[in-house]
Design an enzyme around this catalytic site. Sequence first.
Site, short mmCIF file in Angstrom:
data_model
loop_
_atom_site.label_atom_id
_atom_site.label_comp_id
_atom_site.label_asym_id
_atom_site.label_seq_id
_atom_site.Cartn_x
_atom_site.Cartn_y
_atom_site.Cartn_z
N LYS A 244 0.87 -1.18 0.00
CA LYS A 244 0.00 0.00 0.00
C LYS A 244 0.91 1.24 0.00
O LYS A 244 1.48 1.60 1.03
CB LYS A 244 -0.90 -0.03 1.25
CG LYS A 244 -2.06 0.92 1.19
CD LYS A 244 -1.70 2.17 1.69
CE LYS A 244 -1.91 3.41 2.11
NZ LYS A 244 -1.93 4.52 1.20
N GLY B 35 6.78 6.02 7.96
CA GLY B 35 5.95 7.21 7.86
C GLY B 35 6.03 8.01 9.15
O GLY B 35 7.06 8.01 9.83
N SER B 36 4.93 8.66 9.49
CA SER B 36 4.94 9.56 10.64
C SER B 36 4.94 8.76 11.95
O SER B 36 4.45 7.63 12.01
CB SER B 36 3.71 10.46 10.60
OG SER B 36 2.55 9.68 10.69
N GLU C 122 9.34 2.44 11.00
CA GLU C 122 10.38 3.47 10.87
C GLU C 122 9.67 4.81 10.80
O GLU C 122 8.80 5.01 9.95
CB GLU C 122 11.20 3.24 9.60
CG GLU C 122 12.17 2.10 9.70
CD GLU C 122 13.13 2.23 10.85
OE1 GLU C 122 13.41 3.36 11.29
OE2 GLU C 122 13.59 1.18 11.34
N CYS D 255 13.80 11.45 5.96
CA CYS D 255 13.74 11.18 7.40
C CYS D 255 15.11 11.42 8.04
O CYS D 255 15.20 11.70 9.23
CB CYS D 255 13.22 9.79 7.68
SG CYS D 255 13.99 8.53 6.71
N GLU E 10 9.25 17.47 14.10
CA GLU E 10 9.73 17.21 12.73
C GLU E 10 9.04 18.16 11.76
O GLU E 10 7.82 18.13 11.63
CB GLU E 10 9.44 15.75 12.35
CG GLU E 10 10.05 15.38 11.01
CD GLU E 10 9.82 13.92 10.63
OE1 GLU E 10 8.69 13.44 10.78
OE2 GLU E 10 10.78 13.27 10.19
#
Length: 498
Positions: A179, A232-233, A254, A288, A389
């Site tokens: 996805k 992702g977040s 991650e 990232c 972030e």
Amino acid sequence: MTTTGVTTHKNFIGGKWVESVSGRTYQVYNPAHKTESVGGFQTSNADDALTAVAAAKDALNDWANTPAPARAGFLFRALEIMGRRADEIAQTITIEEGKPIGDARGEVRRAMNIIEYAAGEGRRMFGYTTPSELPNTVAYTIKRPLGVVGIITPWNFPIAIPTWKIAPALICGNALVFKPASSTPLSAIKLMEVFEEAGLPPGVLNLVTGPGGQVGNALVESPDVKGISFTGSTEIGTELYGNGAKLLKKVQAEMGGKNAVILLADADMDKALGGIVQGAFGSTGQRCTATSRVIVEESVYDEFVNDLIDRTSKLKVGDGIDPSVDVSPLCGQGQYDKVLEYIGVGAEEGANLAYGGHGLIEGDYGEGFYIEPTVFTDVSPDMRIAREEIFGPVLTVFKARDLEDAIRISNSVDFGLSSSVYTRDLTRAFEYINTVETGMVHVNAPTLGGEVHLPFGGLKASGVGQREQGTEAFDFFTETITVYIDHAAAARQQARFI
Ligand code: NDP
């Protein structure tokens, strides 16, 4: 909005390109030309995700029983195809995600490296043997695939991140449902085409595009999915890790970063400046591992800030498809709004806006999501721009008394992905390596990147579950089975079993 003549792409399920159950689609636009559609894509839902899970389940047994060196054959073919299509795939990344074409080419190269590395593992899927404490007994371990695995990825590395999950997962014998981020489905389609052309058996790798809350969540909730690999977040990663754990799934997440460079007074200033500017503004800060903070020893602070602003002012901002561009647009409206909001927050918090700070709207810039490379100086560790972030071309600069003070500032955030120190002093470098709270540590090099045969991942709010890449990747995508074989002719007198 330009959508005439634009292709509407499908999901890839059970080896066939198919429409979503609902038949609904959505458009994705080029971040440098926000009215130009790059394609239409399926707005899939949980039903599509579960159809793909069923296809993966059907394919699993044959794939898991295909010898690993034979599975590697498919990966070597994919490597050759990706090499042939590298330029086209890089261009897709740039028109869809926005990053400079040079960075996009580097991303495709990285994806090829991981395919090559994973393919090699086909002849190296080692367990171990060991003497048993029992007579006439052989004891050893083997690795088995997890089963059906969900791959959920972000938009900022739309080829490399999916590949560094998919290639190790495939070599280990898993069947996958992928996805991708809703903002970058065309790159995902290209990746599927590579594996389709490589002849991967139907159902082994499936693609479902559509909203994370529906498609991604269905993968996490499905009892047939045994593992989830997510990037992702931190917000979504934390939720997904908890939900997966409740269902006893193996999950790796991650997540974000707030990566700091420490610049000590004895450093090679020119080298450090180059690494800091590249780390902060390369790929528009949407990595990232991007450098988000620089912590400078006070004796060289003023000189560094002057040089930093000078270098930053020379960066060329523009459409990433132009190879001379250094800083390209943000990935989309959401990213653009978020970064400008953080710039406003920084100014309100009392940080000194030393360079940039504006969205660019004049002339051709008005067609895309451009923000000037931005530098805040005199930042204090308690400010939001120092802790959260931002994920854009914004660098925050701090003053530190000495190495100890700098490490305290570096470690004061919730994140712990990557970090760097610039110094010529080996003793101080080792003190740093042993105390900095990040999963990846660089000395005299930018906070960026990593090599595919070494583990990638972070501490604290930056990562949970097993590391990606390196040999750790193959540990995540397999279960270790311990085998005891009693080969004595007669039943032995057993002491006691635990
Ligand atoms: P998200 O965490 O929202 O998305 C990452 C992936 O998870 C996407 O495929 C997304 O799908 C999917 N997803 C979203 N919600 C769910 C859910 N409930 N269950 C399962 N999957 C879900 O990150 P964003 O892309 O929205 O970026 C937001 C911020 O996250 C960035 O600004 C940045 O700060 C950070 N980020 C960090 C990255 C890193 O590498 N450290 C990478 C990307 C983002 P969909 O796209 O459909 O929403």
